[in-house]
Write a protein that holds these residues in place. Structure first.
Motif, mmCIF file in Angstrom:
data_model
loop_
_atom_site.group_PDB
_atom_site.id
_atom_site.type_symbol
_atom_site.label_atom_id
_atom_site.label_comp_id
_atom_site.label_asym_id
_atom_site.label_seq_id
_atom_site.Cartn_x
_atom_site.Cartn_y
_atom_site.Cartn_z
ATOM 1 N N VAL A 70 -10.756 52.483 -1.217
ATOM 2 C CA VAL A 70 -11.677 51.403 -0.868
ATOM 3 C C VAL A 70 -12.243 51.708 0.511
ATOM 4 N N PHE A 71 -13.562 51.792 0.593
ATOM 5 C CA PHE A 71 -14.250 52.087 1.847
ATOM 6 C C PHE A 71 -14.994 50.839 2.302
ATOM 7 N N ALA A 72 -14.965 50.572 3.609
ATOM 8 C CA ALA A 72 -15.612 49.384 4.148
ATOM 9 C C ALA A 72 -16.344 49.718 5.442
ATOM 10 N N LEU A 73 -17.375 48.924 5.697
ATOM 11 C CA LEU A 73 -18.148 48.996 6.932
ATOM 12 C C LEU A 73 -18.279 47.571 7.443
ATOM 13 N N GLY A 74 -17.698 47.304 8.606
ATOM 14 C CA GLY A 74 -17.681 45.925 9.099
ATOM 15 C C GLY A 74 -16.935 45.053 8.110
ATOM 16 N N ASP A 75 -17.577 43.968 7.665
ATOM 17 C CA ASP A 75 -16.928 43.085 6.703
ATOM 18 C C ASP A 75 -17.422 43.325 5.276
ATOM 19 N N GLN A 76 -18.036 44.494 5.038
ATOM 20 C CA GLN A 76 -18.579 44.778 3.711
ATOM 21 C C GLN A 76 -17.883 45.959 3.051
ATOM 22 N N LEU A 77 -17.614 45.805 1.781
ATOM 23 C CA LEU A 77 -17.127 46.890 0.952
ATOM 24 C C LEU A 77 -18.324 47.790 0.661
ATOM 25 N N THR A 78 -18.194 49.095 0.891
ATOM 26 C CA THR A 78 -19.312 49.993 0.629
ATOM 27 C C THR A 78 -19.072 50.920 -0.551
ATOM 28 N N HIS A 79 -17.810 51.161 -0.928
ATOM 29 C CA HIS A 79 -17.534 52.045 -2.060
ATOM 30 C C HIS A 79 -16.082 51.883 -2.486
ATOM 31 N N THR A 80 -15.851 52.002 -3.779
ATOM 32 C CA THR A 80 -14.489 52.070 -4.303
ATOM 33 C C THR A 80 -14.481 53.020 -5.483
ATOM 34 N N GLU A 81 -13.378 53.752 -5.632
ATOM 35 C CA GLU A 81 -13.234 54.663 -6.760
ATOM 36 C C GLU A 81 -11.773 55.009 -6.970
ATOM 37 N N LEU A 82 -11.483 55.569 -8.149
ATOM 38 C CA LEU A 82 -10.142 56.061 -8.433
ATOM 39 C C LEU A 82 -9.998 57.477 -7.887
ATOM 40 N N HIS A 83 -8.838 57.741 -7.322
ATOM 41 C CA HIS A 83 -8.512 59.071 -6.802
ATOM 42 C C HIS A 83 -7.316 59.604 -7.572
ATOM 43 N N ALA A 84 -7.499 60.734 -8.248
ATOM 44 C CA ALA A 84 -6.417 61.352 -9.021
ATOM 45 C C ALA A 84 -5.385 61.963 -8.076
ATOM 46 N N LEU A 85 -4.108 61.639 -8.290
ATOM 47 C CA LEU A 85 -3.045 62.173 -7.443
ATOM 48 C C LEU A 85 -2.965 63.698 -7.537
ATOM 49 N N ALA A 86 -3.417 64.272 -8.641
ATOM 50 C CA ALA A 86 -3.453 65.728 -8.784
ATOM 51 C C ALA A 86 -4.405 66.363 -7.768
ATOM 52 N N ASN A 87 -5.330 65.577 -7.229
ATOM 53 C CA ASN A 87 -6.266 66.061 -6.218
ATOM 54 C C ASN A 87 -5.710 65.938 -4.806
ATOM 55 N N GLY A 88 -4.501 65.450 -4.678
ATOM 56 C CA GLY A 88 -3.843 65.292 -3.383
ATOM 57 C C GLY A 88 -3.312 63.884 -3.225
ATOM 58 N N GLN A 89 -2.071 63.794 -2.781
ATOM 59 C CA GLN A 89 -1.439 62.480 -2.580
ATOM 60 C C GLN A 89 -1.504 62.125 -1.102
ATOM 61 N N PHE A 90 -2.226 61.041 -0.806
ATOM 62 C CA PHE A 90 -2.331 60.579 0.571
ATOM 63 C C PHE A 90 -0.975 60.090 1.045
ATOM 64 N N GLU A 91 -0.546 60.592 2.192
ATOM 65 C CA GLU A 91 0.706 60.151 2.799
ATOM 66 C C GLU A 91 0.370 59.025 3.774
ATOM 67 N N LEU A 92 -0.005 57.883 3.205
ATOM 68 C CA LEU A 92 -0.406 56.707 3.974
ATOM 69 C C LEU A 92 0.321 55.494 3.440
ATOM 70 N N THR A 93 0.396 54.455 4.259
ATOM 71 C CA THR A 93 0.923 53.183 3.797
ATOM 72 C C THR A 93 -0.194 52.483 3.030
ATOM 73 N N PRO A 94 -0.042 52.300 1.710
ATOM 74 C CA PRO A 94 -1.118 51.674 0.935
ATOM 75 C C PRO A 94 -1.458 50.264 1.408
ATOM 76 N N VAL A 95 -2.727 49.934 1.379
ATOM 77 C CA VAL A 95 -3.356 48.635 1.615
ATOM 78 C C VAL A 95 -3.057 47.988 2.959
ATOM 79 N N THR A 96 -1.845 48.063 3.431
ATOM 80 C CA THR A 96 -1.502 47.293 4.618
ATOM 81 C C THR A 96 -2.180 47.810 5.882
ATOM 82 N N GLN A 97 -2.685 49.024 5.858
ATOM 83 C CA GLN A 97 -3.246 49.584 7.073
ATOM 84 C C GLN A 97 -4.500 50.378 6.759
ATOM 85 N N ALA A 98 -5.545 50.129 7.516
ATOM 86 C CA ALA A 98 -6.799 50.867 7.347
ATOM 87 C C ALA A 98 -6.711 52.184 8.110
ATOM 88 N N THR A 99 -7.395 53.189 7.585
ATOM 89 C CA THR A 99 -7.547 54.451 8.300
ATOM 90 C C THR A 99 -8.982 54.504 8.807
#
Length: 142
Positions: A86-115
């Motif tokens: 989920v990508f956002a700019l200010g208070d607006q959602l700008t893009h969302t898509e599914l990411h296949a884990l086979a393409n790389g697993q993000f080592e991030l805390t899901p949802v609770t923290q923005a990057t």
């Protein structure tokens, strides 16, 4: 809460950004993924929503009401082999898509923290998972 004036990958399949991440992650010559270089829309932060999250959970997170939810999020749950980006700019959602884990697993805390966009550079780690399969993890560069 995010306002939803967004582009989204309307299908249930892997999104274009995920495919670009995968192409970089699977190329042994690449060491990093610079997420900002793979996008053509505005964003200042992004989130990762876990596998198994329901459509309602995703819609609640992005602030889409029931009437609009099904038009934005076409899957009933985030598939077990994917996460939602989920990508956002200010208070607006700008893009969302599914990411296949086979393409790389993000080592991030899901949802609770923005990057933040300027920090969205990931070091690619590859390891053999046996049976000819590799596990690719994407660790935030520090």
């Amino acid at each position: 809460m995010l306002l939803f004036v967004a582009c989204s990958e309307a299908t249930n399949g892997t999104g274009l950004i995920s495919q670009k991440i995968g192409a970089l992650a699977h190329d042994p010559g690449n060491r990093e993924v610079h997420l900002a270089k793979l996008t053509s829309f505005g964003w200042d932060r992004f989130y990762v929503i876990r596998s198994g999250a329901s459509r309602e959970e995703v819609c609640e997170f992005i602030g889409a009401n029931r009437e609009h939810c099904g038009r934005i999020i076409r899957y009933t749950t985030v598939p077990p082999d994917s996460v939602a980006l989920v990508f956002a700019l200010g208070d607006q959602l700008t893009h969302t898509e599914l990411h296949a884990l086979a393409n790389g697993q993000f080592e991030l805390t899901p949802v609770t923290q923005a990057t933040p966009r300027e920090e969205a550079v990931f070091v690619i780690h590859r390891s053999s998972a046996g049976a000819g399969a590799d596990r690719i993890s994407l660790e935030l560069k520090r």
